[in-house]
Design a protein around this motif. Structure first.
Motif, short mmCIF file in Angstrom:
data_model
loop_
_atom_site.label_atom_id
_atom_site.label_comp_id
_atom_site.label_asym_id
_atom_site.label_seq_id
_atom_site.Cartn_x
_atom_site.Cartn_y
_atom_site.Cartn_z
N GLY A 270 0.81 -1.20 0.00
CA GLY A 270 0.00 0.00 0.00
C GLY A 270 0.85 1.26 0.00
N THR A 271 0.26 2.34 -0.46
CA THR A 271 0.83 3.67 -0.35
C THR A 271 -0.33 4.66 -0.36
OG1 THR A 271 2.52 5.20 -1.20
CG2 THR A 271 1.14 4.10 -2.84
N HIS A 272 -0.05 5.91 -0.10
CA HIS A 272 -1.08 6.94 -0.17
C HIS A 272 -1.05 7.62 -1.54
CE1 HIS A 272 -1.00 6.72 4.32
NE2 HIS A 272 -2.26 7.02 4.18
N TYR A 273 -2.14 8.31 -1.83
CA TYR A 273 -2.19 9.14 -3.03
C TYR A 273 -2.01 10.62 -2.70
CZ TYR A 273 -3.74 11.26 -7.39
OH TYR A 273 -3.79 12.00 -8.55
N GLN A 274 -2.55 11.05 -1.57
CA GLN A 274 -2.51 12.46 -1.23
C GLN A 274 -2.73 12.60 0.27
OE1 GLN A 274 -2.40 15.88 -0.48
NE2 GLN A 274 -2.42 16.20 -2.70
N PHE A 275 -1.95 13.47 0.92
CA PHE A 275 -2.13 13.74 2.35
C PHE A 275 -3.57 14.15 2.66
CE2 PHE A 275 2.55 15.15 3.35
CZ PHE A 275 2.93 13.81 3.44
N ALA A 276 -4.24 14.81 1.72
CA ALA A 276 -5.60 15.31 1.96
C ALA A 276 -6.58 14.19 2.25
CB ALA A 276 -6.08 16.12 0.76
N HIS A 277 -6.24 12.95 1.88
CA HIS A 277 -7.13 11.82 2.14
C HIS A 277 -7.23 11.47 3.62
CE1 HIS A 277 -6.92 10.03 -2.20
NE2 HIS A 277 -7.82 10.97 -2.07
N PHE A 278 -6.25 11.88 4.41
CA PHE A 278 -6.28 11.42 5.80
C PHE A 278 -5.81 12.47 6.80
CE2 PHE A 278 -2.12 10.46 4.13
CZ PHE A 278 -1.23 10.53 5.19
N LEU A 279 -5.51 13.67 6.35
CA LEU A 279 -5.02 14.70 7.26
C LEU A 279 -5.72 16.03 7.02
CD1 LEU A 279 -1.18 13.95 6.98
CD2 LEU A 279 -2.66 13.44 8.95
N ASP A 280 -5.80 16.84 8.05
CA ASP A 280 -6.29 18.20 7.93
C ASP A 280 -5.23 19.02 7.19
OD1 ASP A 280 -7.23 20.78 8.24
OD2 ASP A 280 -6.74 20.90 10.38
N MET A 281 -5.61 19.57 6.05
CA MET A 281 -4.65 20.27 5.21
C MET A 281 -4.65 21.78 5.40
SD MET A 281 -3.24 17.73 3.74
CE MET A 281 -2.35 18.20 2.24
N ASP A 282 -5.56 22.31 6.19
CA ASP A 282 -5.66 23.76 6.34
C ASP A 282 -4.79 24.23 7.51
OD1 ASP A 282 -6.56 26.22 5.55
OD2 ASP A 282 -8.44 26.11 6.65
N ARG A 283 -3.48 23.97 7.40
CA ARG A 283 -2.54 24.31 8.48
C ARG A 283 -1.11 24.24 7.95
NH1 ARG A 283 -1.83 18.85 11.93
NH2 ARG A 283 -2.47 17.35 10.33
N ASP A 284 -0.15 24.33 8.85
CA ASP A 284 1.26 24.37 8.48
C ASP A 284 1.73 23.02 7.96
OD1 ASP A 284 3.88 26.14 8.98
OD2 ASP A 284 4.34 24.04 9.41
N TYR A 285 2.53 23.08 6.92
CA TYR A 285 3.01 21.86 6.26
C TYR A 285 3.82 20.97 7.21
CZ TYR A 285 5.20 18.93 2.62
OH TYR A 285 5.62 17.88 1.84
N ASN A 286 4.63 21.57 8.06
CA ASN A 286 5.46 20.77 8.96
C ASN A 286 4.61 19.98 9.96
OD1 ASN A 286 8.01 21.61 7.88
ND2 ASN A 286 7.73 23.58 8.91
N GLU A 287 3.50 20.56 10.39
CA GLU A 287 2.57 19.83 11.26
C GLU A 287 1.96 18.64 10.50
OE1 GLU A 287 -0.40 22.43 12.77
OE2 GLU A 287 1.03 23.89 13.58
N ILE A 288 1.61 18.88 9.25
CA ILE A 288 1.02 17.82 8.42
C ILE A 288 1.99 16.66 8.25
CG2 ILE A 288 0.23 17.29 6.08
CD1 ILE A 288 -0.82 20.22 5.97
N VAL A 289 3.25 16.98 7.95
CA VAL A 289 4.25 15.94 7.75
C VAL A 289 4.49 15.15 9.03
CG1 VAL A 289 6.68 15.51 7.20
CG2 VAL A 289 5.36 17.14 5.83
N ALA A 290 4.50 15.84 10.17
CA ALA A 290 4.67 15.14 11.45
C ALA A 290 3.55 14.13 11.67
CB ALA A 290 4.72 16.15 12.59
N ASP A 291 2.32 14.51 11.33
CA ASP A 291 1.19 13.59 11.46
C ASP A 291 1.27 12.47 10.42
OD1 ASP A 291 0.18 14.89 13.62
OD2 ASP A 291 -1.35 16.00 12.52
N ALA A 292 1.80 12.78 9.25
CA ALA A 292 1.97 11.74 8.23
C ALA A 292 2.94 10.66 8.72
CB ALA A 292 2.48 12.35 6.92
#
Length: 391
Positions: A270-292
């Protein structure tokens, strides 16, 4: 002895640079490619009447939304990616920057392929195609006309084509892809097995008539791949919420643990297609990557098949919708740091293919693309190069 040493030295001087140039890149860096930026596909005309595919959504953004902050322009121009000369340029740029695999979004609507010209007329006719691998992600979602065609906004989220197919259509699709693509030397394989990714599991199951019917169909697909001479099929699932919530997916309300469900269907990675599928995208990119990163670890703890780490560049689908969640601070430098985390994950899993996926090569209308533009220049491509070529 002296003569022999001279010969050896000469060989090293002459041959070593050539061997170095031919050295295989250690990592398989795969960028998803959305094949809508073409001029020569008549099936796109109902969606984009200008005859330039989804470029029309890009260059009409300011006209449709005067003064909107989104004003992106491609440095390479509004190129026709179904033109082999254009694709030769893109392959050269991609591979020189470390992207050595394209994952083509692949569609089948109304009993026939859709948006296949970028692959068939562009990539497969490019003179340098041997430099790069590719594989297919079956984008088997419904086609919503006012998502793909903002000019028709307001007529409702109507489905122009359905993504689900019945067993007869499924077999037609599989046989065609086995015969047309899997045997090509450029088709990406893991341990000799062609990789085939599926986007929407609920649509797949619904079209085939239920869970057990889907299990049987995918088992048949694997058997047909083996009959065609391959050691098997690397069946890859898109990791996102709709594919991992299996309660009642076939109408039976059967509760099935995610890992068991995935194995029952026969997925092997498995792999992902887009962070938007499982993360809140309306915020700082570094926070998003940490959650990824946390998501990667959760997957590793939950599933017993290989997960290939995914990095998205950003998210902002304003060109389609005018309003959108918007990733903040997704600079090329922060994207580069995210790639290093994905590389470290791959290094910690030496028993699996060194595959890393990126969204994307050209998702302009979702603002998640590697191609150079008027805002960041070659920044995102250079970030890939810094991590996977220069080092």
């Amino acid at each position: 002895m002296k003569k022999a040493l001279i010969i050896i030295f000469t060989l090293l001087v002459c041959v070593a640079p050539a061997l170095s140039r031919q050295k295989k890149q250690k990592y398989d860096v795969a960028a998803f490619l959305y094949p809508a930026y073409v001029y020569d596909d008549p099936r796109l005309l109902p969606l984009w009447q200008g005859g330039m595919g989804e470029w029309e959504t890009v260059f009409t953004m300011q006209k449709r939304n005067p003064g909107h902050y989104w004003d992106r322009k491609p440095l390479w121009g509004y190129v026709n990616e179904a033109d082999p000369s254009v694709m030769e340029m893109e392959i050269e740029q991609a591979t020189s920057h470390g992207v050595n695999v394209f994952i083509f979004d692949w569609y089948w609507f109304d009993g026939r392929p859709f948006m296949e010209t970028t692959l068939d007329n562009g990539f497969l006719q490019a003179g340098n195609r041997s430099k790069m691998k590719f594989y297919l992600m079956w984008a088997n979602h419904d086609a919503l006309i006012n998502v793909w065609s903002p000019g028709l906004k307001g007529i409702g989220n109507n489905v122009i084509w359905q993504g689900k197919v019945n067993r007869e259509e499924f077999e037609k699709i599989c046989r065609r892809n086995i015969e047309k693509y899997f045997g090509l030397p450029e088709y990406y394989k893991i341990d000799g097995k062609p990789v085939f990714m599926i986007y929407d599991i609920p649509r797949l199951v619904a079209g085939l008539g239920g869970l057990e019917q889907a299990v049987d169909a995918l088992k048949w697909f694997k058997e047909e791949t083996v009959k065609a001479g391959f050691p098997g099929l690397e069946l890859q699932i898109t990791m996102w919420s709709i594919n991992l919530n299996y309660s009642g997916i076939d109408g039976s309300k059967e509760e099935i643990p995610s890992n068991e469900f995935v194995h029952r269907l026969g997925f092997t990675s498995g792999t992902h297609y887009q962070f938007a599928h499982f993360l809140d995208m309306d915020r700082d990119y570094n926070e998003i990557v940490a959650d990824a990163e946390k998501e990667w670890q959760w997957i590793e703890n939950t599933y017993d098949f290989p997960y290939y780490p995914h990095v998205s560049i950003g998210w902002d689908n304003s060109p389609r919708t005018a309003e959108s969640a918007v990733v903040k601070n997704n600079t090329p430098e922060n994207f580069e740091a995210a790639l290093r985390k994905a590389k470290a994950y791959a290094d910690r899993h030496p028993d699996q293919a060194p595959l890393i996926t990126i969204n994307s090569w050209n998702e302009w209308t979702e603002t998640s693309y590697l191609m150079p533009d008027n805002i960041n220049g070659y920044g995102y491509l250079d970030a890939v190069k810094h991590v996977f070529v220069d080092e």
